[in-house]
Write a protein that holds these residues in place. Structure first.
Motif, short mmCIF file in Angstrom:
data_model
loop_
_atom_site.label_atom_id
_atom_site.label_comp_id
_atom_site.label_asym_id
_atom_site.label_seq_id
_atom_site.Cartn_x
_atom_site.Cartn_y
_atom_site.Cartn_z
N TYR A 149 0.92 -1.17 0.07
CA TYR A 149 -0.10 -0.09 0.07
C TYR A 149 1.00 1.24 -0.04
CZ TYR A 149 -3.74 -3.48 1.10
OH TYR A 149 -4.52 -4.23 1.17
N ILE B 155 -0.05 9.01 -1.61
CA ILE B 155 -1.22 9.96 -1.87
C ILE B 155 -1.77 10.62 -1.05
CG2 ILE B 155 -3.53 9.78 -3.19
CD1 ILE B 155 -2.44 7.66 -5.11
N ALA B 156 -2.00 9.83 0.18
CA ALA B 156 -2.32 10.44 1.27
C ALA B 156 -1.45 11.78 1.78
CB ALA B 156 -2.82 9.57 2.33
N LEU C 18 1.77 3.25 -2.59
CA LEU C 18 1.16 4.25 -3.41
C LEU C 18 -0.08 4.99 -2.72
CD1 LEU C 18 1.21 5.94 -6.12
CD2 LEU C 18 -0.53 4.08 -7.08
N PRO C 19 -0.93 4.32 -1.95
CA PRO C 19 -1.98 5.11 -1.36
C PRO C 19 -1.53 5.91 -0.01
CG PRO C 19 -2.84 2.66 -1.78
CD PRO C 19 -1.37 2.88 -2.02
#
Length: 166
Positions: A139, A145-146, A141-142
């Protein structure tokens, strides 16, 4: 030695928590709350719970305090009319705080939980390693992004809170 550090961090935590409540400037209250959170994470380190200490720093100091500072910037407390929490005499509140403090001190001194005993070693190291590997491998990438979204919110709050120069 550990008990001395625990008492030091606990005393500083209580002092900074009182500063949060008693400070007149909301920015000073927010900074005192951040110091309180950092002392609590140091207590977690002393209790041999480094994962909780890191989560305390990331979640509370990193996210919640940024949110508090955004709110303080957005409402512009310098121009707001500030009213006292308890109008009139604060004697009853002071008496209540002193009584609760004495009660807490008596309970701590009579308790057997604060005796000098070596803590039991935690066996959750593999679970924490698995969680961190999953978070930063599967995880990633998420997660990134956050962080970009939070950075954009920070920049937006600064732009909105800034007064126009005329």
């Amino acid at each position: 030695m550990d008990q001395g550090f625990f008492l030091l961090f606990a005393a500083v935590s209580v002092i900074t928590a009182l500063t949060v409540v008693l400070a007149r400037n909301p920015v000073h209250s927010a900074l005192a709350l951040m110091a309180c959170f950092l002392n609590i994470s140091a207590i977690f380190v002393l209790l041999e719970a480094p994962f909780l200490a890191v989560i305390q720093i990331f979640v509370y100091v990193g996210a919640i305090m940024v949110l508090f500072l955004f709110v303080i910037m957005m409402i512009d407390v310098r121009e707001a009319v500030l009213q006292r929490f308890l109008p009139g005499g604060n004697l009853s509140a002071l008496v209540l705080v002193v009584l609760l403090g004495v009660e807490m001190l008596v309970l701590v001194l009579w308790s057997d939980r604060f005796s000098v005993i070596e803590p039991v070693a935690m066996r959750g190291g593999d679970q924490i390693r698995q969680l961190s590997t999953t978070l930063f491998a599967d995880y990633l990438l998420p997660f990134e992004i956050a962080s970009v979204i939070l950075l954009a919110a920070l920049i937006g709050a600064i732009v909105l809170a800034r007064k126009e120069q005329e």
